[in-house]
Write a protein that holds these residues in place. Structure first.
Motif: not given
Length: 223
Positions: A76-88, A121-129
């Motif tokens: 769970k931690k690895k997915i969070q770090e690489i996919v969800y947080d890492g791509l922001i 997650p939509p929030e991954q894209k901030g305010d969605l431009w």
């Protein structure tokens, strides 16, 4: 205006921005995490065909754990770090297709509700431009428990909008997940054609609407 349609809902990835543009930017990041993504993509393929889950993230981590030998918390931690947080950071450098905000604004002014339904997650894209201010509903399918093409997230989208599925036009770039998924849920579908379909004038027959750019979509919706 389209007869009977009261809302226009959008996918994000590949629909609001160019997927190739994004993939080129993340090549070094992808290569750095190549072994991870080989296994993670296998997990996502399974999840696209899984019934609604009470805890999507827990099950996703369990599947990844089975493939890697990592514990569920470690997965769970690895997915969070690489996919969800890492791509922001990469999304901050991506621009939408031309006329997207103009389209959102005009569709909203025409009296339609606007929504977002995305597998990531939509929030991954901030305010969605800057598009989030036009939206009545913004949903991520993961938090709902099932990825597209399941009809489950589309049903929740309709419920959140306070509309019947047939009153919603869903806009996407994936034939399998967006077009088929939304139509199976009883919605109308709008398909943003890839470059080769534009060149060879080859619209997708299964979609209710085919469009090449967002000005064209706006004209179809509010004419």
């Amino acid at each position: 205006m389209l007869d009977g349609i009261s809302a226009v809902a959008f996918d994000i990835d590949g629909t609001l921005y160019s997927s190739p543009q994004f993939y080129v930017r993340i090549i070094p990041y992808f290569l750095k995490n190549f072994a991870f993504y080989l296994k993670y993509n296998k997990v996502r393929k399974i999840l696209h065909h899984t019934a609604p889950l009470p805890d999507f993230y827990e099950y996703q981590a369990r599947l990844f754990s089975e493939l890697t030998g990592l514990s569920v918390p470690e997965s769970k931690k690895k997915i969070q770090e690489i996919v969800y947080d890492g791509l922001i950071p990469y999304f901050k450098k991506i621009k939408t297709f031309k006329y997207v905000e103009e389209s959102f604004k005009k569709i909203k002014e025409a009296g339609y509700k606007i929504a977002i339904l995305s597998d990531f997650p939509p929030e991954q894209k901030g305010d969605l431009w800057g598009l989030s201010s036009y939206c009545d509903v913004i949903l991520g399918t993961e938090r709902l428990g099932a990825l597209k093409p399941s009809i489950f997230p589309f049903g929740i989208l309709a419920n959140e909008l306070g509309l019947k599925p047939e009153q919603i036009l869903y806009v996407g770039n994936s034939i399998k997940y967006d077009v088929r998924g939304s139509k199976n849920a009883g919605m109308l579908s709008a398909y943003i054609m890839p470059f080769w379909r534009k060149i060879f004038h080859c619209p997708l027959k299964s979609a209710d609407i085919n469009f090449s750019n967002y000005r064209q979509l706006t004209e179809i919706v509010i004419k």
